[in-house]
Motif scaffolding. Structure first.
Motif, PDB file in Angstrom:
ATOM      1  N   LEU A  10       0.838  -1.203   0.000  1.00 29.89           N
ATOM      2  CA  LEU A  10       0.000   0.000   0.000  1.00 29.89           C
ATOM      3  C   LEU A  10       0.870   1.250   0.000  1.00 29.89           C
ATOM      4  CD1 LEU A  10      -2.699   1.501   0.241  1.00 29.89           C
ATOM      5  CD2 LEU A  10      -2.535   1.210   2.735  1.00 29.89           C
ATOM      6  N   ARG A  11       1.919   1.239   0.806  1.00 24.46           N
ATOM      7  CA  ARG A  11       2.819   2.389   0.829  1.00 24.46           C
ATOM      8  C   ARG A  11       3.416   2.634  -0.570  1.00 24.46           C
ATOM      9  NH1 ARG A  11       6.264   4.121   5.029  1.00 24.46           N
ATOM     10  NH2 ARG A  11       6.258   2.058   5.992  1.00 24.46           N
ATOM     11  N   ALA A  12       3.832   1.565  -1.228  1.00 25.82           N
ATOM     12  CA  ALA A  12       4.418   1.698  -2.561  1.00 25.82           C
ATOM     13  C   ALA A  12       3.393   2.252  -3.553  1.00 25.82           C
ATOM     14  CB  ALA A  12       4.942   0.339  -3.032  1.00 25.82           C
ATOM     15  N   ILE A  13       2.157   1.782  -3.457  1.00 24.51           N
ATOM     16  CA  ILE A  13       1.115   2.252  -4.374  1.00 24.51           C
ATOM     17  C   ILE A  13       0.858   3.738  -4.161  1.00 24.51           C
ATOM     18  CG2 ILE A  13      -1.350   2.080  -4.911  1.00 24.51           C
ATOM     19  CD1 ILE A  13      -1.091  -0.942  -4.333  1.00 24.51           C
ATOM     20  N   VAL A  14       0.752   4.161  -2.896  1.00 28.83           N
ATOM     21  CA  VAL A  14       0.516   5.582  -2.620  1.00 28.83           C
ATOM     22  C   VAL A  14       1.677   6.423  -3.150  1.00 28.83           C
ATOM     23  CG1 VAL A  14       0.288   7.333  -0.804  1.00 28.83           C
ATOM     24  CG2 VAL A  14      -0.976   5.178  -0.629  1.00 28.83           C
ATOM     25  N   GLN A  15       2.889   6.030  -2.829  1.00 29.34           N
ATOM     26  CA  GLN A  15       4.047   6.824  -3.239  1.00 29.34           C
ATOM     27  C   GLN A  15       4.172   6.893  -4.760  1.00 29.34           C
ATOM     28  OE1 GLN A  15       7.128   4.780  -1.044  1.00 29.34           O
ATOM     29  NE2 GLN A  15       6.895   6.098   0.747  1.00 29.34           N
ATOM     30  N   ASP A  16       3.960   5.772  -5.437  1.00 28.86           N
ATOM     31  CA  ASP A  16       4.097   5.768  -6.890  1.00 28.86           C
ATOM     32  C   ASP A  16       2.962   6.541  -7.553  1.00 28.86           C
ATOM     33  OD1 ASP A  16       6.327   4.275  -6.482  1.00 28.86           O
ATOM     34  OD2 ASP A  16       5.592   2.453  -7.455  1.00 28.86           O
ATOM     35  N   TYR A  17       1.753   6.400  -7.031  1.00 25.81           N
ATOM     36  CA  TYR A  17       0.628   7.115  -7.630  1.00 25.81           C
ATOM     37  C   TYR A  17       0.764   8.623  -7.430  1.00 25.81           C
ATOM     38  CZ  TYR A  17      -4.124   8.574  -8.729  1.00 25.81           C
ATOM     39  OH  TYR A  17      -5.213   9.208  -9.267  1.00 25.81           O
ATOM     40  N   VAL A  18       1.221   9.044  -6.247  1.00 30.64           N
ATOM     41  CA  VAL A  18       1.441  10.469  -6.008  1.00 30.64           C
ATOM     42  C   VAL A  18       2.513  11.002  -6.956  1.00 30.64           C
ATOM     43  CG1 VAL A  18       2.350  12.133  -4.345  1.00 30.64           C
ATOM     44  CG2 VAL A  18       0.636  10.472  -3.627  1.00 30.64           C
ATOM     45  N   ALA A  19       3.561  10.219  -7.160  1.00 30.56           N
ATOM     46  CA  ALA A  19       4.668  10.679  -7.996  1.00 30.56           C
ATOM     47  C   ALA A  19       4.332  10.673  -9.483  1.00 30.56           C
ATOM     48  CB  ALA A  19       5.906   9.810  -7.744  1.00 30.56           C
ATOM     49  N   LEU A  20       3.589   9.667  -9.935  1.00 29.69           N
ATOM     50  CA  LEU A  20       3.421   9.452 -11.374  1.00 29.69           C
ATOM     51  C   LEU A  20       2.024   9.767 -11.895  1.00 29.69           C
ATOM     52  CD1 LEU A  20       5.337   6.056 -11.595  1.00 29.69           C
ATOM     53  CD2 LEU A  20       6.231   8.347 -12.045  1.00 29.69           C
ATOM     54  N   ARG A  21       1.046   9.859 -11.024  1.00 32.28           N
ATOM     55  CA  ARG A  21      -0.344  10.082 -11.373  1.00 32.28           C
ATOM     56  C   ARG A  21      -0.888   9.001 -12.320  1.00 32.28           C
ATOM     57  NH1 ARG A  21      -0.518  15.208 -13.062  1.00 32.28           N
ATOM     58  NH2 ARG A  21      -1.771  16.377 -11.588  1.00 32.28           N
ATOM     59  N   GLU A  22      -0.338   7.818 -12.262  1.00 28.75           N
ATOM     60  CA  GLU A  22      -0.809   6.698 -13.069  1.00 28.75           C
ATOM     61  C   GLU A  22      -1.176   5.541 -12.147  1.00 28.75           C
ATOM     62  OE1 GLU A  22      -1.338   6.605 -16.232  1.00 28.75           O
ATOM     63  OE2 GLU A  22      -0.418   8.533 -16.802  1.00 28.75           O
TER      64      GLU A  22
END
Length: 338
Positions: A10-22
């Motif tokens: 979940l942490r990885a998903i939040v961080q990646d989605y915030v960074a990449l908007r994908e």
């Protein structure tokens, strides 16, 4: 029950989605993060996260994005308030070296600084030493569709304004409307009273709907000025640039920010929630339901004010929380030195 690895996913998903908007898929998680397991294993963890309503698929066969609940778990259990970067520290230092200025100028500059640090809408409330309460409202019909609205606070302060009632109103009707407003907002602080007025105007009798709405809006404006409750804002353009993070349009959010009443009430509620408080998505009402707010308090001569940022739920919570906390502490120090 989500496992420890599932929470890290979940942490990885939040961080990646915030960074990449994908939307984030299992393959990209394996490639970007050192979990040491296969993409199939990560997909299993993601399925459990989806069952717990922490992530969701925005489209068929897409990756996953965090839900409001997922962001809340991230903020409460997973995020680590990161230290300020060197660039952020330099920006605050330049602000501190800005020389002598009056308090209003300092608060306006603080809002601009916080917006630059976070790329969000920044909000700084003017501190109020004492919350004056509403004593009564008086309305006097003076000419055709015009009334004199008089607002009296228990501090002895009196505000008045001539209001276009937008319809003919008899002297007796004006007096009765004044009594009704008094019953509605007496003994309330300005921000709470202004919010109550908005709800009351919507339920006014049809025969006086226009006059009630016009007077309520005028009283709300007077309440914000009379109580000392107001906000310095900066960075609305950041919100406009992030409009695609909103399902429909960002306009209602901008309208709510301009009105200030909802934000002032929200700041008062969040002030008791800890050094840095957050509200995310559905935890906020009305047009703010697709946003997130990060807030803290600062002190000035025994008075408290609030400071914070507002943006889409897809925001850098760790960085924004650190920036809000740091700027609040610096502002307290600056105002204590005045």
């Amino acid at each position: 029950m989500v496992s420890d690895r599932g929470l890290e996913v979940l942490r990885a998903i939040v961080q990646d989605y915030v960074a990449l908007r994908e939307p984030v898929g299992s393959k990209s998680i394996v490639e970007r993060h050192a979990f040491g397991v296969s993409a199939a294993t990560i997909r299993g963890d993601m399925a459990l996260l989806e069952e717990e309503e922490l992530i969701v698929a925005p489209h068929t066969s897409s990756g996953r994005v965090p839900t409001d609940k997922g962001y809340r778990v991230f903020v409460d259990r997973l995020q680590r308030m990161q230290p300020l970067t060197g660039a952020q520290r330099q920006a605050i230092a330049r602000f501190l070296e800005g020389g002598a200025q009056d308090r209003d100028e300092m608060l306006a500059r603080t809002a601009r600084l916080l917006s630059q640090l976070t790329n969000q809408v920044a909000l700084v409330q003017v501190p109020v030493r004492r919350q004056a309460l509403v004593r009564r409202v008086e309305l006097v019909a003076i000419a055709e569709a015009r009334v004199l609205a008089v607002l009296i606070l228990d501090s002895g302060r009196v505000e008045q304004r001539i209001v276009d009632a937008q319809q003919m109103i008899e002297p007796e009707e004006a007096m009765a409307l004044g009594r009704a407003f008094t019953e509605t907002i007496a003994e309330l602080a300005p921000a709470a009273a202004a919010e109550r007025l908005a709800r009351t105007a919507a339920s006014a009798p049809p025969a006086l709907q226009a006059a009630t709405g016009a007077v309520a809006r005028a009283l709300a404006d007077m309440l914000l000025g009379a109580g000392g409750d107001r906000l310095y804002m900066a960075g609305a353009s950041h919100l406009v640039r992030e409009e695609r993070d909103f399902q429909r349009t960002v306009t209602p959010v901008l309208d709510a920010i301009e009105e200030q009443v909802t934000l002032l009430r929200l700041f008062d509620e969040m002030g008791a929630e800890g050094e840095v408080a957050t509200r995310i998505g559905r935890e906020l009402s009305g047009p703010l339901g697709e946003t997130a707010v990060v807030a803290s308090t600062y002190s000035a001569d025994g008075s408290d004010g609030h400071i914070g940022v507002l943006g889409p739920t897809r925001m850098d919570y760790a960085g924004n929380m650190a920036a809000v906390r740091a700027v609040a502490r610096y502002l307290t120090r600056l105002l204590s030195e005045d």
